[in-house]
Scaffold this active site. Structure first.
Site, PDB file in Angstrom:
ATOM      1  N   LYS A 162       0.850  -1.186   0.000  1.00 37.88           N
ATOM      2  CA  LYS A 162       0.000   0.000   0.000  1.00 37.88           C
ATOM      3  C   LYS A 162       0.889   1.242   0.000  1.00 37.88           C
ATOM      4  O   LYS A 162       1.842   1.322   0.789  1.00 37.88           O
ATOM      5  CB  LYS A 162      -0.875   0.012   1.258  1.00 37.88           C
ATOM      6  N   ASP A 190      -0.661  -0.417  -4.375  1.00 41.00           N
ATOM      7  CA  ASP A 190      -2.046   0.055  -4.330  1.00 41.00           C
ATOM      8  C   ASP A 190      -2.057   1.445  -3.717  1.00 41.00           C
ATOM      9  O   ASP A 190      -1.736   1.622  -2.547  1.00 41.00           O
ATOM     10  CB  ASP A 190      -2.893  -0.906  -3.479  1.00 41.00           C
ATOM     11  N   GLU A 218      -2.540  -0.110  -8.412  1.00 40.47           N
ATOM     12  CA  GLU A 218      -3.994  -0.113  -8.242  1.00 40.47           C
ATOM     13  C   GLU A 218      -4.463   1.302  -7.952  1.00 40.47           C
ATOM     14  O   GLU A 218      -3.879   1.994  -7.113  1.00 40.47           O
ATOM     15  CB  GLU A 218      -4.374  -0.969  -7.018  1.00 40.47           C
ATOM     16  N   ASP A 243      -9.657  -0.209  -9.364  1.00 41.70           N
ATOM     17  CA  ASP A 243     -10.301  -0.905  -8.251  1.00 41.70           C
ATOM     18  C   ASP A 243     -11.528  -0.117  -7.775  1.00 41.70           C
ATOM     19  O   ASP A 243     -12.654  -0.441  -8.154  1.00 41.70           O
ATOM     20  CB  ASP A 243      -9.291  -1.124  -7.116  1.00 41.70           C
ATOM     21  N   LYS A 267     -14.269  -7.326  -7.094  1.00 45.63           N
ATOM     22  CA  LYS A 267     -14.472  -7.719  -5.693  1.00 45.63           C
ATOM     23  C   LYS A 267     -15.965  -7.939  -5.500  1.00 45.63           C
ATOM     24  O   LYS A 267     -16.777  -7.086  -5.868  1.00 45.63           O
ATOM     25  CB  LYS A 267     -13.996  -6.614  -4.739  1.00 45.63           C
TER      26      LYS A 267
HETATM   27 MG   LIG Z   1      -7.212  -1.852  -3.992  1.00 45.82          MG
END
Ligand SMILES: [Mg+2]
Length: 365
Positions: A162, A190, A218, A243, A267
């Site tokens: 991240k 991400d 992402e 995303d 997702k």
């Molecule tokens: Mg993500």
């Protein structure tokens, strides 16, 4: 097989170590569990994590949506009318995608049990095994490098990091990880919407020029900024995966039509379950855009449903399903087998969930 009732509960599972991102620190998975009951005695299980910061869905909202809307709309319906039931779940209330996903997967579970076929086979049955990445929690560079070494020693070949809050520190963190990982290991990042488009292009190209060799980024820019997303996709040396910009199948088509991203992250909690996830996968096949399957901080019931679609469809080439391995315990019997990076889908009818350890769940009714 008639739906006779719905039970709701909350599941609480401690994480191995606290999960830290730029936005939050989480110590436990605390998810809503749904059990869809039928007149044959068969039970279908579903799960929804309250991820307010991404989906807007809180525990109370998930429970309310299922109890007062979705449940009322499907109780008395026959599981054999799968299409009707799945469409009812989507249409009886707007938004509330996590609640819809939980009930949707429970109904698929029942339909598979009814016809004695595993759901991944029903949806395509491309393979039995997939390989996930693992997320390295945000810490100082030395600690992240140590965590990376630990992940590699456990067999992981793909690390997710991240980034976003502090670009200089991000580069230091990624450099430390790339140094210990060597050139073969994949590193994906991400940004969770952290950057402005021009800033993103500059940072990403600097990262590649420093030899970080990132697989993709992402969601570099705000979810609603599709022009900005396309700007980054056209100009950055790093591939871009959408995303937070993709909740519905319509979102996915809009992005693919404009070539605003190189990849799409599916997702279940964003799109409302397997019914819509299949539509995104089919659209992606038409556009030739590879997909990733991802999860929130979830335990095994809902990630198990994500495993089923990942094993069903060849267009899903990237897997980010590390929720269950981040948990310190597994109170769910049955379903996919998670052995660190290797995930094997269940061959039992439905989604294969057999039960939940009562010590971890509080039923509301
Ligand atoms: Mg993500």
């Amino acid at each position: 097989m008639k739906i006779t009732g719905i039970r709701l509960g909350t599941l609480s599972v401690p994480l191995r170590v606290p999960f830290k991102t730029a936005l939050r620190t989480v110590e436990r998975v605390e998810d809503v569990i749904v059990a869809v009951l039928t007149d044959t005695g068969a039970v279908g299980y579903g799960e929804a994590p309250p991820t307010g910061v991404i989906t807007g869905d809180t525990t109370g909202a998930i429970v309310g949506a299922i109890r007062d809307h979705i449940g009322k709309s499907i109780i008395g319906r026959d599981v054999d009318e799968l299409e009707e039931v799945l469409q009812t779940i989507q249409r009886c209330i707007v938004k509330n995608t996590s609640a819809k996903a939980a009930v949707d997967m429970a109904v698929w579970d029942l339909y598979g049990q009814l016809y004695r076929i595993p759901v991944y086979k029903l949806m395509g049955g491309a393979r039995k095994q997939i390989v996930t990445d693992i997320t390295i929690s945000v810490n100082d560079p030395e600690e992240m490098a140590r965590d990376a070494v630990n992940a590699l020693s456990r067999g992981y070949g793909c690390l997710k990091v991240k980034v976003g809050a502090n670009p200089a520190l991000d580069v230091a963190r990624l450099t430390a990880i790339r140094e210990v990982a060597g050139p073969e290991i994949k590193i994906r990042i991400d940004a969770n919407q952290a950057w402005k488009p021009k800033e993103a292009v500059k940072l990403l190209n600097q990262m590649q020029e420093k030899g970080l060799d990132l697989e993709f980024v992402e969601q570099p820019v705000a979810a609603h900024d599709l022009e900005g997303l396309r700007y980054v996709t056209e100009r950055s040396y790093v591939s871009v995966l959408a995303d937070e910009s993709v909740f519905s199948p319509e979102d996915a088509v809009r992005i693919m039509e404009r070539r605003a991203a190189d990849f799409i992250n599916i997702k279940l909690m964003k799109c409302g379950g397997l019914y819509n996830a299949l539509k995104i996968a089919s659209a992606a096949e038409i556009y030739g855009v590879e997909c990733m399957i991802g999860c929130m901080l979830e335990a095994k019931i809902s990630v198990n449903a994500a495993v089923a679609i990942a094993c069903a469809k060849n267009i899903i080439t990237k897997v980010d399903l590390d929720g269950p391995v981040l948990c310190s315990e597994d109170p769910i019997q049955g379903g996919a087998v998670f052995r660190e990076k290797d995930i094997t889908v269940s061959d039992l009818p439905g989604l294969g969930i057999q039960g939940i350890d009562p010590a971890y769940i509080r039923w509301m009714s």
